[in-house]
Design an enzyme around this catalytic site. Structure first.
Site, mmCIF file in Angstrom:
data_model
loop_
_atom_site.group_PDB
_atom_site.id
_atom_site.type_symbol
_atom_site.label_atom_id
_atom_site.label_comp_id
_atom_site.label_asym_id
_atom_site.label_seq_id
_atom_site.Cartn_x
_atom_site.Cartn_y
_atom_site.Cartn_z
ATOM 1 N N THR A 137 42.848 -20.092 15.044
ATOM 2 C CA THR A 137 43.531 -19.724 13.822
ATOM 3 C C THR A 137 45.016 -20.001 14.017
ATOM 4 O O THR A 137 45.416 -20.585 15.011
ATOM 5 C CB THR A 137 43.309 -18.230 13.520
ATOM 6 O OG1 THR A 137 43.742 -17.495 14.661
ATOM 7 C CG2 THR A 137 41.841 -17.944 13.263
ATOM 8 N N GLU B 190 47.924 -30.483 14.669
ATOM 9 C CA GLU B 190 47.514 -30.349 13.261
ATOM 10 C C GLU B 190 46.322 -31.256 12.964
ATOM 11 O O GLU B 190 46.230 -31.906 11.919
ATOM 12 C CB GLU B 190 48.695 -30.663 12.327
ATOM 13 C CG GLU B 190 49.879 -29.732 12.568
ATOM 14 C CD GLU B 190 51.138 -30.098 11.807
ATOM 15 O OE1 GLU B 190 51.207 -31.204 11.234
ATOM 16 O OE2 GLU B 190 52.060 -29.274 11.796
ATOM 17 N N ALA B 191 45.395 -31.295 13.907
ATOM 18 C CA ALA B 191 44.245 -32.215 13.827
ATOM 19 C C ALA B 191 43.322 -31.905 12.659
ATOM 20 O O ALA B 191 42.499 -32.741 12.278
ATOM 21 C CB ALA B 191 43.459 -32.179 15.142
ATOM 22 N N CYS C 29 43.101 -10.202 16.041
ATOM 23 C CA CYS C 29 43.375 -9.552 14.762
ATOM 24 C C CYS C 29 44.184 -8.280 15.027
ATOM 25 O O CYS C 29 44.280 -7.818 16.158
ATOM 26 C CB CYS C 29 42.037 -9.214 14.107
ATOM 27 S SG CYS C 29 42.146 -8.292 12.562
ATOM 28 N N CYS D 286 43.284 -5.444 14.568
ATOM 29 C CA CYS D 286 42.400 -4.387 15.071
ATOM 30 C C CYS D 286 42.026 -4.619 16.538
ATOM 31 O O CYS D 286 41.370 -3.799 17.157
ATOM 32 C CB CYS D 286 41.121 -4.325 14.228
ATOM 33 S SG CYS D 286 40.063 -5.772 14.426
#
Ligand SMILES: [Zn+2]
Length: 203
Positions: free
Chosen positions: A10, A88-89, A145, A147
């Site tokens: 991400t 940035e593939a 994340c 969390c």
């Protein structure tokens, strides 16, 4: 034989830092690398790849319709290239991913791609879809994340600071992206009711 690698994650997982560090390791040993970055937000023929922790390097731009195999083969003819890096593939076209595969197969140069797996709507990017299909080696770059669970999804915050639920896959301008686990992504996207217990002790 050289391989085609896809390192996916991400946003803000440190992919670019990994790319620059790996390229530096080659160059430190006197070897030549070629760096590519997507031209979507850039003008001209060269672009700067920069990471959040301050590393940077010049890279060639790739745009739709460019023949990456031809560009690398031409360069390789007069200067031996030891590794290709693509940032940035996710923005690669399917055909360009095949060109990168040919660079590994026919020129015997390893190709390391770094990019996002999915967009803010949870859909695969064209480049990521092709790389997941044909890369020799898939590696997940992990981030977490809020969390504490593994983040596998990303939401896009618009200028108003609110989560975008629709829109173009590639935003024009500087939007902010936040990496989330799948459950919190669904909650932020309004697809599932928030679970009050997440991140807190359950009694
Ligand atoms: Zn979460």
């Amino acid at each position: 034989m050289a391989k085609l690698y896809f390192n996916y994650a991400t946003m803000n997982a440190g992919k670019t830092t990994m790319l620059l560090q790996a390229s530096y390791n080659y160059r430190e040993r006197g070897m030549t690398t070629m760096l590519f970055v997507a031209g979507h937000y850039r003008k001209g023929d060269t672009g700067l790849i920069s990471s959040r922790i301050g590393l940077e390097a010049e890279a060639e731009i790739f745009r739709d319709g460019d023949d990456l195999y031809a560009r690398v083969a031409e360069h390789h003819e007069h200067t031996t290239v030891h590794c290709i890096f693509v940032d940035e593939a996710q923005f690669l076209e399917e055909e360009q991913v095949w060109q990168l595969a040919r660079i590994a197969d026919r020129l015997n140069i390893p190709v390391m791609c770094y990019g996002l797996r999915t967009d803010f709507q949870g859909k695969l990017f064209s480049g990521s879809r092709a790389l997941l299909a044909i890369a020799d080696d898939l590696r997940e770059v992990r981030t977490i994340c809020r969390c504490g669970r593994k983040a596998t999804m990303v939401v896009r915050l618009g200028p108003d600071g609110k989560v975008a639920k629709q829109g173009e896959q590639v935003a024009i301008g500087k939007d902010v992206y936040v990496s989330l686990c799948r459950q919190h992504w669904e909650e932020e996207m309004g697809r599932a009711a928030p679970d009050d217990f997440i991140g807190f002790a359950r009694n």
